[in-house]
Design an enzyme around this catalytic site. Structure first.
Site, short mmCIF file in Angstrom:
data_model
loop_
_atom_site.label_atom_id
_atom_site.label_comp_id
_atom_site.label_asym_id
_atom_site.label_seq_id
_atom_site.Cartn_x
_atom_site.Cartn_y
_atom_site.Cartn_z
N GLU A 44 -29.86 104.32 25.13
CA GLU A 44 -30.46 102.87 25.58
C GLU A 44 -29.87 102.49 27.03
OE1 GLU A 44 -30.04 99.54 23.17
OE2 GLU A 44 -31.28 98.40 24.36
N ASP A 53 -18.70 106.53 10.95
CA ASP A 53 -20.03 106.84 10.13
C ASP A 53 -21.09 105.96 10.79
OD1 ASP A 53 -21.98 107.16 8.45
OD2 ASP A 53 -20.68 107.32 6.55
#
Ligand code: ADP
Length: 541
Positions: free
Chosen positions: A226, A434
């Site tokens: 991004e 994670d």
């Protein structure tokens, strides 16, 4: 049998056309006239110009004496012939290099186009399968060899990935060009990070910082695609640095797991609840729980009842591990132990969602999960003006109406912030966390207040469930370990178990603080769209 590999450039891997860059020297040697010596060239020139001169003189005389032009003498015939031959020779000699140059330019253009199309396979060798591997590929394609069994069957993870990839391309009829296979340690993910690999995705890592946090400087790695995100976080870090830095407080550190069990009556479920929450029982239960690991230490048990079903939320410290495996093993030990006194307990599931892992849930927002951290800074008035290009009053007002009131209007759960998830996800991916735990890890309330007689800005982020570890899972992979190393929190802490993972949680909160500061300023100053257009919309596109 070994896979045979052939190093070839990307352009040849995608096109049957063999590209050869020709030089001027090459063109000289390939030209039919290439063997010409300079002497021959001079002679041809001389013949050409002599013939032209002779014909001009001879035809000028004919015109002067009114003789017919079409009557050609033998010497004129010879001159015409010499002119034609020398002209043909000279045209061949000079025209060929021009053609070569054009071809060269075309080839270069084509190579550029191909490079743009398949940037990632540039250095990837083409795999030429051995006969044995070709047979295995056919086996996978025809369903005789299970794809998941390749690693154990072959004992070579890289070879297994290459064969699986080839089979996948044949089965789907789709090309995986652009997804790299080479330069990755497939052994390191076996049984730990990813099953049935066929390659890996590349994500750029940018650096925001230095983030001055608790007196230490950190260069924060952020893996993202991004545009604007790293630049914006970097600007926030700059404002924090120039204002003297940020400080963090860790309020809690405990991973949770909540199994669900069922009894035949609500009364029996309540009996177990009372037993588990009785302080006198704690030592016995902790004894069973802590056997799971030298790092797992039971902290508390919180129960909730739904009819005759009981949810038991166990919280434990997990050292430098994020702790899901550790806490699950501890919970299993306790369940086994409880069955002695509660044989009528029906274990429905080791996870009953009251934990709550990877789902938005009020229990994490209120009780916390993983590390609960508050991070704060006072940004000086002139820094708000110079670096953030806005005003303290504008920021305070925007925070109240957007992050607090706006989120309340939206019925937000832990989402009282501008974009905590952006920073959390980017740091998580870079450091091998994670990424799915971004959901609860991004719970954050951003507070802003004018202080020091209304001149300066007090900003804080409160994040109750940052779930991070510096051992286990993806943290041990080379790239992710390098990013942890950059932050000085790689692996198990040598000072005290858990010190590295707690520091990482503080850094995550510090980076979120920087991100909040910068994005809120951009919105307050009305710059958001402009800066996104600058960083998100590449001119190339
Ligand atoms: P998780 O519980 O986060 O899923 P793992 O179970 O994969 O993590 O990794 C934790 C493993 O690392 C355990 O086997 C544990 O014994 C080991 N370990 C080594 N040093 C530490 C440490 N400082 N803190 C926590 N675990 C550690």
């Amino acid at each position: 049998m070994e896979l045979k590999k052939m190093e070839i450039p990307a352009s040849t891997s995608t096109s049957p056309v063999k590209h050869k860059k020709s030089t001027k020297l090459d063109s000289f040697s390939e030209n039919p006239t290439s063997n010409a010596t300079p002497l021959l060239l001079y002679l041809t020139n001389a013949v050409f110009f002599t013939a032209v001169y002779f014909l001009l003189v001879s035809w000028r005389d004919k015109i002067r004496h009114s003789k017919p032009l079409h009557v050609v003498s033998s010497s004129e015939m010879a001159a015409l012939l010499a002119l034609a031959i020398s002209l043909f020779y000279l045209l061949g000699f000079f025209a060929h290099p021009l053609q070569e140059q054009e071809n060269e330019e075309e080839e270069e253009e084509e190579e550029e186009k191909l490079k743009k199309k398949v940037p990632d396979v540039k250095s990837d060798p083409i795999i030429i399968l051995s006969e044995e591997d070709e047979e295995i590929v056919k086996g996978v394609v025809e369903g005789r060899v299970p794809s998941y069994s390749l690693e154990s069957k072959l004992g070579d993870c890289k070879r297994a990935a290459a064969i699986r990839r080839e089979a996948l391309e044949r089965i789907t009829g789709k090309s995986l060009d652009g997804l790299p296979l080479e330069n990755f340690d497939y052994e390191s993910i076996l049984g730990q990070c990813c099953e049935m690999p066929v390659g890996y995705v590349q994500i750029p890592v940018g650096i925001a910082g230095p983030l001055l946090l608790d007196g230490e400087e950190y260069s924060v790695p952020m893996a993202t695609t991004e545009g604007c995100l790293v630049a914006s976080t970097n600007r926030g870090c700059k404002a924090i640095y120039a204002s003297g830095g940020a400080t963090s407080v860790l309020l809690r550190d405990g991973m949770t797991r909540a199994p669900v069990v069922r009894f035949s009556t609500a009364k029996r479920a309540a009996q177990l609840k009372l037993y588990l929450e009785d302080p006198l029982s704690f030592e016995t239960i902790a004894g069973a729980f802590n056997k799971s690991s030298r790092f797992a230490r039971l902290q508390s048990i919180k129960c909730a009842i739904a009819g005759k079903n009981l949810y038991m939320r166990f919280t434990c410290s997990t050292g430098d591990a994020m702790g899901m495996n550790m806490v699950s093993k501890g919970v299993q030990n306790v369940l086994d132990f409880l069955l002695t006194d509660f044989p009528d307990m029906d274990v429905i599931g080791i996870s009953g969602n009251f934990c709550s892992d990877k789902k938005p849930a009020a229990v994490n927002w209120i009780e916390g999960r993983g590390k609960s951290v508050v991070c704060e800074a006072i940004i000086k008035e002139e820094i708000v003006k110079k670096v953030l290009k806005t005003e303290v009053a504008s920021l305070v007002e925007l925070n109240m109406l957007k992050n607090l009131t706006g989120s309340a209007m939206a019925g937000a759960l832990g989402g009282f912030n501008a974009h905590a998830a952006n920073i959390v996800s980017a740091v998580y991916i870079a450091t091998g966390q994670d990424p799915a735990q971004n959901i609860e890890s991004s719970h954050c309330i951003t507070m802003m207040e004018a202080v020091n007689d209304g001149k300066d800005l007090h900003i804080s982020v409160t994040m109750p469930s940052i779930e991070v570890g510096t051992v286990g899972g993806g943290t041990q992979l080379a790239s992710q370990a390098a990013c942890l190393n950059l932050l000085g929190v790689k692996g198990a802490s040598k000072v005290e178990p858990g010190a590295n993972s707690r520091r990482l949680a503080a850094i995550v909160a510090g980076a979120v603080l920087a991100g909040e500061l910068s994005l809120m300023s951009a919105i307050a100053a009305g710059q958001l769209v402009n800066s996104h257009m600058k960083f998100n919309r590449s001119n190339k596109a």
